[in-house]
Design an enzyme around this catalytic site. Sequence first.
Site, PDB file in Angstrom:
ATOM      1  CG  HIS A 380      43.273  47.380  38.617  1.00  0.00           C
ATOM      2  ND1 HIS A 380      44.646  47.248  38.677  1.00  0.00           N
ATOM      3  CD2 HIS A 380      42.835  47.237  39.893  1.00  0.00           C
ATOM      4  CE1 HIS A 380      45.016  47.037  39.934  1.00  0.00           C
ATOM      5  NE2 HIS A 380      43.933  47.028  40.681  1.00  0.00           N
ATOM      6  CG  LEU A 585      43.658  50.504  33.317  1.00  0.00           C
ATOM      7  CD1 LEU A 585      44.626  50.973  32.240  1.00  0.00           C
ATOM      8  CD2 LEU A 585      42.288  51.071  33.054  1.00  0.00           C
ATOM      9  CG  HIS A 586      44.334  45.641  29.259  1.00  0.00           C
ATOM     10  ND1 HIS A 586      43.139  45.575  28.574  1.00  0.00           N
ATOM     11  CD2 HIS A 586      44.948  46.778  28.832  1.00  0.00           C
ATOM     12  CE1 HIS A 586      43.042  46.624  27.772  1.00  0.00           C
ATOM     13  NE2 HIS A 586      44.109  47.368  27.918  1.00  0.00           N
ATOM     14  CG  HIS A 587      45.745  45.882  35.426  1.00  0.00           C
ATOM     15  ND1 HIS A 587      45.768  47.158  35.967  1.00  0.00           N
ATOM     16  CD2 HIS A 587      46.567  45.925  34.347  1.00  0.00           C
ATOM     17  CE1 HIS A 587      46.559  47.931  35.234  1.00  0.00           C
ATOM     18  NE2 HIS A 587      47.049  47.202  34.255  1.00  0.00           N
ATOM     19  CD  GLN A 588      41.342  41.020  32.642  1.00  0.00           C
ATOM     20  OE1 GLN A 588      42.515  40.877  32.300  1.00  0.00           O
ATOM     21  NE2 GLN A 588      40.492  41.753  31.942  1.00  0.00           N
TER      22      GLN A 588
END
Length: 663
Positions: A380, A585-588
């Site tokens: 994201h 947004l650090h949502h890998q």
Amino acid sequence: MKLNFLILSLIFGVKCSNDDNTVDDDVWSSTGTKKGKLFWPYHESVIDAIYNTAKHGPKKNIGNYFDFLRDPYGLPPGLSSPLPEYDFIIVGAGSAGSVLASRLSEDRNTTVLLLEAGKPEMLLTDIPAMAPYFQATDYTWQYYMEPQPGVCLGMENQRCFWPRGKAVGGTSVINYMIYTRGRPQEWDRIAADGNYGWSYNDVLEYYKKSEKAKLDGYENSPTRNKDGKMPVEFVQRRTKLIKAFLEAGKLLGHPTIDYNSPDELGFGHVQVTIENGHRQSAAKVFLHKHKNRRNLHILPESTVARVLIDAQTKTATGVEFIRKGKTHVIKARKEVIVSSGPIASPQLLMLSGIGPKDHLISKGIHVIQDLPVGQTLYDHICFPGAIFELNTTGVTLSENRALDLSSIFSWLRDGDSDLASPGAVEGIGYIKTPVSSDPEPIPDIELISIGGSILADGGPGGSKAVRKGMRIREEVFNEAFGPIDNKDAWSAFPMLLHPKSVGRLELKDRNPFSHPRMYGNYLSDPSDVATFVAAIRHIQALVATEPFQKFGARVYPANYPACRSTVFDSDEYWECAIRTLTATLHHQIATCRMGPVGDPLAVVDPELRVHGISSLRVVDSSVIPRTISAHTNAPAIMIGEKAADMIKDSWSANKKVYRYNNK
């Protein structure tokens, strides 16, 4: 009181005395002021070490200042080293791993070893407003995406920064604490792909199991729970701008709702994993109260080099890890469970001989199982540069107003100050833009309403923690926003929920201390750009309504160096702006993708067992196979809860020890 003052001294830089233990009257007054200003000298405090690492990387001794404040973890009294064998070995004490360790060790006859590369959290990490500050510390894996032309143009070295939590508690120790679950249709699609047990109704029970909601009545809904462990609350400190956001949303057809409700899309006050103004990490909630269980051994600062796998039987038998310069080999009687997150989990699998055959051979790694580890990666991304000037002052959250002694003491006393704000995030809104082609009611954009903007991090004389945390180049920021830096402004970050662009991850080499190579492939599909531009137009429509016009809101014409050949407010301008300030947004997810036997992209099966390998699972957000409308902390906790039950079920029959075979 002396202890509190000492804590304040270390955290906020209060200078109590000089070397001869006398007060330095020339600089500091008895009222805690300097040069007539309320004391908050970041540039002379221990916190300065945090900021100074942004360009030079983390220093190994940064956290040592605060060791006495850390939540201690270790082996039980009488043990100087871990046992030679455990029932379960869990690699990674992040959101999923913390839950899993807590649940599996509920059976006192089951031994669990939890290994974590990072350190325990401490007082500073409790402060929600400190979230951006930790992006440049050794509480964070300092990951960078490989250079990609046309994205992150305004970032340092034109590379996208991918920070991940390196702590007992993982990313839940440094994130913005936002609690979102994903839409029912998204989970139902995951189940329809052959992932039995992962429909919305299936995962809902595990979301509820964890949740201790206190949401002004929403907790009484049948889809919510108020009796679990993880606090979920509204942020109590609000600006007038969140009211404008919600009212403007209503005018454009977006009802104010519990946005985690399965029934409809809408806007709402942000829901966060905070209690009484304090961050509630997965470690604090699921490990802290249970760390003295004699059957649960938690070892921070332990780097796992590889999972030990019998090449003949293809069975995971244990792990090899390094702690304090010493290598340990520990055996697992039942299972090894990798819960290291969407970057470190695929890295560890590949280091252990599980991954794409040709790639492993090229790195000199013996191939045990040929699987597409790391070959799918979704993320994201957001755009933080849609900023709207206000003609009203004093209505936004600002570092200069929030971080004074009264706010500090108020937070220490009862959690009631602007320090309890999660990076000034106040609201969440789900929208489906006109360019969406999805036939179902699934949003393509999440709007994150800020009680201010990225300009509010102290300005020229402040910490600049937010812009530094994103790794925005100073010269780019100053040219774009310099004239209004530190002034009242509002922004909403549009977050792209379902990117069509797919990335990948691979090893740099066979060294477990090397970072992998990560290719985000951001904005390579034109539809992703079109969705972002449509989202910005929707934000502009919100701002054009009367609730925002009360504040005189108008879009600021940011002067990005790379965009000077475009006409301001044209679609071309906004595309260029998005490509300049491209922020994760650090949502890998999906790097250890879940799928049934026969799925050519799958790494684990629906019970999270690694295909073709016995006694090995992956339990974290890396298994999520499709993009979902959620920040990934809550899903990771849910995955940990669900996996704990699946694992218990696997070993419950007559308490018989056996090894399943998933070939």
